[in-house]
Design an enzyme around this catalytic site. Structure first.
Site, PDB file in Angstrom:
ATOM      1  N   ARG A   1       0.884   2.119  -5.933  1.00  0.00           N
ATOM      2  CA  ARG A   1       1.111   1.063  -4.946  1.00  0.00           C
ATOM      3  C   ARG A   1      -0.175   0.299  -4.612  1.00  0.00           C
ATOM      4  NH1 ARG A   1       5.931   1.457  -2.703  1.00  0.00           N
ATOM      5  NH2 ARG A   1       5.259   0.111  -1.027  1.00  0.00           N
TER       6      ARG A   1
ATOM      7  N   CYS B   1       0.847  -1.183   0.000  1.00  0.00           N
ATOM      8  CA  CYS B   1       0.000   0.000   0.000  1.00  0.00           C
ATOM      9  C   CYS B   1       0.888   1.239   0.000  1.00  0.00           C
ATOM     10  CB  CYS B   1      -0.848  -0.016   1.253  1.00  0.00           C
ATOM     11  SG  CYS B   1      -1.716  -1.581   1.460  1.00  0.00           S
TER      12      CYS B   1
ATOM     13  N   HIS C   1       7.584 -28.287 -29.727  1.00  0.00           N
ATOM     14  CA  HIS C   1       7.508 -29.293 -28.658  1.00  0.00           C
ATOM     15  C   HIS C   1       6.201 -29.186 -27.880  1.00  0.00           C
ATOM     16  CE1 HIS C   1      11.589 -30.479 -29.508  1.00  0.00           C
ATOM     17  NE2 HIS C   1      11.934 -29.194 -29.513  1.00  0.00           N
TER      18      HIS C   1
ATOM     19  N   GLU D   1      -0.545  -7.533 -18.769  1.00  0.00           N
ATOM     20  CA  GLU D   1      -0.840  -6.721 -17.591  1.00  0.00           C
ATOM     21  C   GLU D   1      -1.735  -5.529 -17.877  1.00  0.00           C
ATOM     22  OE1 GLU D   1       2.582  -5.245 -15.398  1.00  0.00           O
ATOM     23  OE2 GLU D   1       3.694  -4.913 -17.229  1.00  0.00           O
TER      24      GLU D   1
ATOM     25  N   ASN E   1       1.659  -0.498   5.645  1.00  0.00           N
ATOM     26  CA  ASN E   1       1.974  -1.168   4.381  1.00  0.00           C
ATOM     27  C   ASN E   1       2.723  -2.439   4.722  1.00  0.00           C
ATOM     28  OD1 ASN E   1       2.893  -1.841   1.777  1.00  0.00           O
ATOM     29  ND2 ASN E   1       4.741  -0.618   2.082  1.00  0.00           N
ATOM     30  N   GLY E   2       2.307  -3.568   4.128  1.00  0.00           N
ATOM     31  CA  GLY E   2       2.999  -4.833   4.423  1.00  0.00           C
ATOM     32  C   GLY E   2       2.053  -5.785   5.125  1.00  0.00           C
TER      33      GLY E   2
ATOM     34  N   TRP F   1      -3.779  -1.745  -1.261  1.00  0.00           N
ATOM     35  CA  TRP F   1      -3.796  -2.935  -2.116  1.00  0.00           C
ATOM     36  C   TRP F   1      -4.090  -4.081  -1.159  1.00  0.00           C
ATOM     37  CZ3 TRP F   1      -1.086  -7.592  -2.823  1.00  0.00           C
ATOM     38  CH2 TRP F   1      -1.309  -8.222  -4.052  1.00  0.00           C
TER      39      TRP F   1
ATOM     40  N   GLU G   1       8.826 -10.313 -22.374  1.00  0.00           N
ATOM     41  CA  GLU G   1       8.447  -8.971 -21.925  1.00  0.00           C
ATOM     42  C   GLU G   1       7.271  -8.439 -22.757  1.00  0.00           C
ATOM     43  OE1 GLU G   1       8.937  -7.362 -19.356  1.00  0.00           O
ATOM     44  OE2 GLU G   1       8.469  -5.286 -19.857  1.00  0.00           O
TER      45      GLU G   1
ATOM     46  N   LYS H   1       2.391  -1.281  -8.342  1.00  0.00           N
ATOM     47  CA  LYS H   1       3.721  -1.029  -8.916  1.00  0.00           C
ATOM     48  C   LYS H   1       4.810  -1.768  -8.142  1.00  0.00           C
ATOM     49  CE  LYS H   1       6.625   1.418 -11.534  1.00  0.00           C
ATOM     50  NZ  LYS H   1       6.714   0.855 -12.903  1.00  0.00           N
TER      51      LYS H   1
ATOM     52  N   LYS I   1       3.774  -7.336 -21.004  1.00  0.00           N
ATOM     53  CA  LYS I   1       3.178  -5.997 -21.158  1.00  0.00           C
ATOM     54  C   LYS I   1       1.732  -6.121 -21.609  1.00  0.00           C
ATOM     55  CE  LYS I   1       5.217  -3.911 -19.352  1.00  0.00           C
ATOM     56  NZ  LYS I   1       6.432  -4.197 -18.690  1.00  0.00           N
TER      57      LYS I   1
HETATM   58  C1  AGP Z   1       6.314  -4.639 -14.748  1.00  0.00           C
HETATM   59  O1  AGP Z   1       5.561  -4.123 -15.784  1.00  0.00           O
HETATM   60  C2  AGP Z   1       5.552  -5.222 -13.673  1.00  0.00           C
HETATM   61  N1  AGP Z   1       4.572  -4.334 -13.175  1.00  0.00           N
HETATM   62  C3  AGP Z   1       6.282  -6.064 -12.640  1.00  0.00           C
HETATM   63  O2  AGP Z   1       6.529  -7.280 -13.288  1.00  0.00           O
HETATM   64  C4  AGP Z   1       7.619  -5.547 -12.037  1.00  0.00           C
HETATM   65  O3  AGP Z   1       8.611  -5.514 -13.011  1.00  0.00           O
HETATM   66  C5  AGP Z   1       8.023  -6.472 -10.880  1.00  0.00           C
HETATM   67  O4  AGP Z   1       7.035  -6.440  -9.899  1.00  0.00           O
HETATM   68  C6  AGP Z   1       9.378  -6.126 -10.297  1.00  0.00           C
HETATM   69  O5  AGP Z   1       9.396  -4.870  -9.706  1.00  0.00           O
HETATM   70  P1  AGP Z   1      10.780  -4.201  -9.291  1.00  0.00           P
HETATM   71  O6  AGP Z   1      11.573  -4.028 -10.530  1.00  0.00           O
HETATM   72  O7  AGP Z   1      10.403  -2.905  -8.658  1.00  0.00           O
HETATM   73  O8  AGP Z   1      11.451  -5.144  -8.351  1.00  0.00           O
END
Ligand code: AGP
Length: 614
Positions: free
Chosen positions: A27, A2, A510, A494, A104-105, A78, A487, A609, A491
């Site tokens: 967050r 959070c 395979h 997500e 947070n946590g 979150w 990647e 994030k 993208k």
């Molecule tokens: C990236 O688009 C994602 N939102 C996610 O995979 C991110 O890269 C991952 O959570 C790692 O975060 P960090 O680089 O802050 O450790």
């Protein structure tokens, strides 16, 4: 994971909290809330639950209610423990309604604490783990402790990674905050002081920023900021050097942060690369705290990361092994420490983390340090928890990234990791100095080449719009094209919420090729490398099965271009640097498809994030 914020002082307002929360929204945004201590000794709580609209709703509810504001706490959630409801929204309070907490946590032992507190007569009004903190503080305050001492005693009883801020309506000017493996910083302003999960939340309001260490407690009043360990021993405040300005954290004319950040990539890569070669023509990574002598003794490397950072790490593995000949393993952070990795003092563990706060990566690095390995983090945030804990840190200089989907920090990460690979090759003499300087010179040409890729934006948008009804996407590549494929798929998943899979192209036959039919769109990374011919054969294999083909190919490469239903062209570069260019059309495609589908690209559903829970 959070976002938390607190403010106290003559110039502090409720608006500061709401604005700060808006910058912490990455967050989490399941709900948002504030608790305001007023001059009349009351603590007023305002909470809003409206999914991605929670902060907008909170801003409306909080409008014009700053009267009598002395201090306050804010939170954007979150959800982990307890459903997304108003009762579970923060701030949480004790039985008397005088103690407010934002957190947070995760409090891992909250069940046993809750049971104990309930037996002692405390009444809970939420299903959250956080609420036990408010009631624990209440019980210590009743025993006559100050809020600072109550926080210290509580922290000693809480298990898990977390940060929290507490306030007591009876002495509202003094906020008390603490952290353990979760982000929290303090800011000093002219007539107000702050605590927050990260710097952008209070940029423009605070002028000086300070670090808080794990299991330290900070008291923040309008007059003073004081730091202590859990035994009450005072600590000197350590300033964080902040090079970001407020504008960098705002959208700057773009529709959203994600598009702004995609277009910031020339600068993000340039800033991460320039000034890394000294007058003698050697790679110089000034912030590195590892002695070259120690690096010469390294005989094994592990790279760990999550999500996009893991993909950057995968690109780096190819370069590190090729340029240094040091055996290099790659691990997803959340798997690393549970698989009993073989490490010793001659092992280097490289953690890749944009935020420097991702719990899984932090835990992997801590495990590595415990086993005696050297640790190095590649992070975008100076003074982040990982950067402070690791033996060495190498910073990307991408500026703050607000969009949940990582873009500019990814290409900056690959750039920094390539520098690191070259640096290792330099100290170990595994490449000639001229080879190193040739590669570095080519790296410095990348920002201009990224500009060229970005010129293709409108054409990519058109293709994305034409594919708004496609239901399955595949991304294939080989060698360093494989992490690009992963990647590209991540993208798309997500922000578009569509099934998208990345595969090493040679693996298709395979199994996965069974899924290919005329409903599928296959993206292929066919920029010119040693494996280009094999890639082209793999593209033919899916083409004859009816899939629509989109290719990432080099400018003017007619042989490749003739095979695609659509082609996104990128300039040629050193093969190991190609992912920095090849991934950009895939970011743009994912972005435009998500916009065409009407999704909120900066705040994709279910994501945050920075993931500070395991
Ligand atoms: C990236 O688009 C994602 N939102 C996610 O995979 C991110 O890269 C991952 O959570 C790692 O975060 P960090 O680089 O802050 O450790």
């Amino acid at each position: 994971m959070c976002g938390i914020i607190g403010s106290t002082g003559e110039a502090a307002t409720l608006n500061d909290l709401v604005e700060g929360l808006a910058r912490l929204e990455y967050r989490g945004y399941d709900s948002a809330g504030v608790a305001v201590a007023r001059a009349d000794g009351t603590l007023e709580r305002i909470r809003a639950v409206d999914g991605t609209g929670s902060l907008r709703l909170l801003a409306e509810l909080a409008k014009d209610r700053s009267d009598g504001y002395i201090a306050g706490l804010g939170h954007t959630r979150w959800a982990t423990h307890g459903r997304v409801t108003t009762d579970n929204a923060h701030p949480h309070m004790d039985c008397s309604g005088e103690v407010g907490v934002v957190h947070n946590g995760i409090v891992e032992n909250f069940r046993e604490l809750k049971e104990e507190l309930e037996q002692a007569g405390h009444v809970f009004s939420s299903q959250t783990d956080t609420e036990v903190i408010a009631h624990l503080l209440e019980s210590y305050l009743k025993d006559g402790l100050s809020l600072k001492d109550a926080v210290m005693s509580s922290v000693a009883r809480l298990r898990g990674a977390m940060s929290f801020v507490a306030i007591n309506a009876k002495d509202p000017k003094v906020m008390v905050a603490t952290k353990r493996m979760a982000p929290l910083i303090v800011g000093k302003g002219d007539k107000a002081n702050f605590v927050a999960s990260d710097i952008p939340a209070i940029l423009g309001k605070a002028d000086v920023f300070y670090q808080i260490g794990d299991d330290q407690v900070v008291t923040v009043s309008p007059e003073a900021i004081e730091l202590f360990d859990l035994a009450g021993k005072p600590f000197e405040l350590k300033e964080i050097v902040v090079e970001w300005d407020l504008e960098a954290a705002a959208r700057g004319g773009f529709r959203d942060f994600m598009s702004k950040e995609i277009f910031e990539q020339p600068n993000a890569v340039r800033d991460s690369l320039v000034g890394r070669m000294n007058a003698k023509g050697e790679i110089a990574l000034d912030e590195m705290r590892l002695d070259p002598e120690e690096l010469r003794k390294i005989n094994k490397i592990f790279i760990v990361g999550c999500g996009t950072s893991y993909h950057a790490g995968m690109v780096a593995k190819y370069a590190v092994e090729h340029w240094t000949r040091i055996p290099t393993e790659l691990d997803i952070s959340s798997e690393f420490r549970y698989r009993d990795p073989v490490l010793d003092q001659q092992t280097l563990v490289i953690g890749v983390s944009q935020s420097g706060e991702t719990l899984d990566t932090m835990a992997a690095m801590n495990e590595a340090a415990l086993l005696g390995a050297k640790t190095l983090v590649v992070s975008n945030v100076m003074g982040s928890s990982m950067a402070r804990a690791a033996d060495a840190a190498l910073y990307t200089r991408a500026g703050p990234e607000i969009g949940v989907a990582a873009t500019k920090t990814h290409t900056a990460q690959i750039s920094a990791l390539m520098l690191l690979a070259l640096y290792l090759a330099q100290v170990r003499h595994s490449l000639y100095p001229s080879e190193i300087s040739d590669i570095y010179s080519e790296m410095l040409r990348l920002p201009d080449k990224i500009d060229e890729v970005l010129v293709g934006d409108a054409a990519i948008e058109e293709v994305a719009q034409s594919m708004a009804t496609v239901k399955k996407f595949y991304f294939i590549g080989r060698h360093v094209g494989y992490p690009v494929a992963l990647e590209g798929a991540l993208k798309l998943k997500e922000i578009s919420y569509l099934p998208a899979e990345g595969y090493p192209a040679g693996e298709l036959k395979h199994g996965p090729i069974a899924m290919i039919d005329s409903d599928a769109v296959v993206f292929g990374i066919v920029t010119r490398t040693r494996l280009w011919e094999k890639m082209i054969s793999n593209i033919e294999e899916v083409r004859v099965r009816g899939a629509k083909i989109v290719l990432i190919a080099n400018n003017g490469d007619v042989e490749s271009i003739s095979l695609g239903d659509a082609v996104f062209e990128v300039p040629q570069t050193h093969p190991l640097l190609a992912p920095i260019l090849d991934v950009i059309p895939l970011q743009l495609f994912a972005y435009h498809l998500a916009v065409a589908l009407g999704h909120d690209v900066d705040r994709p559903r279910n994501l945050a994030k920075t993931v500070t829970v395991e």
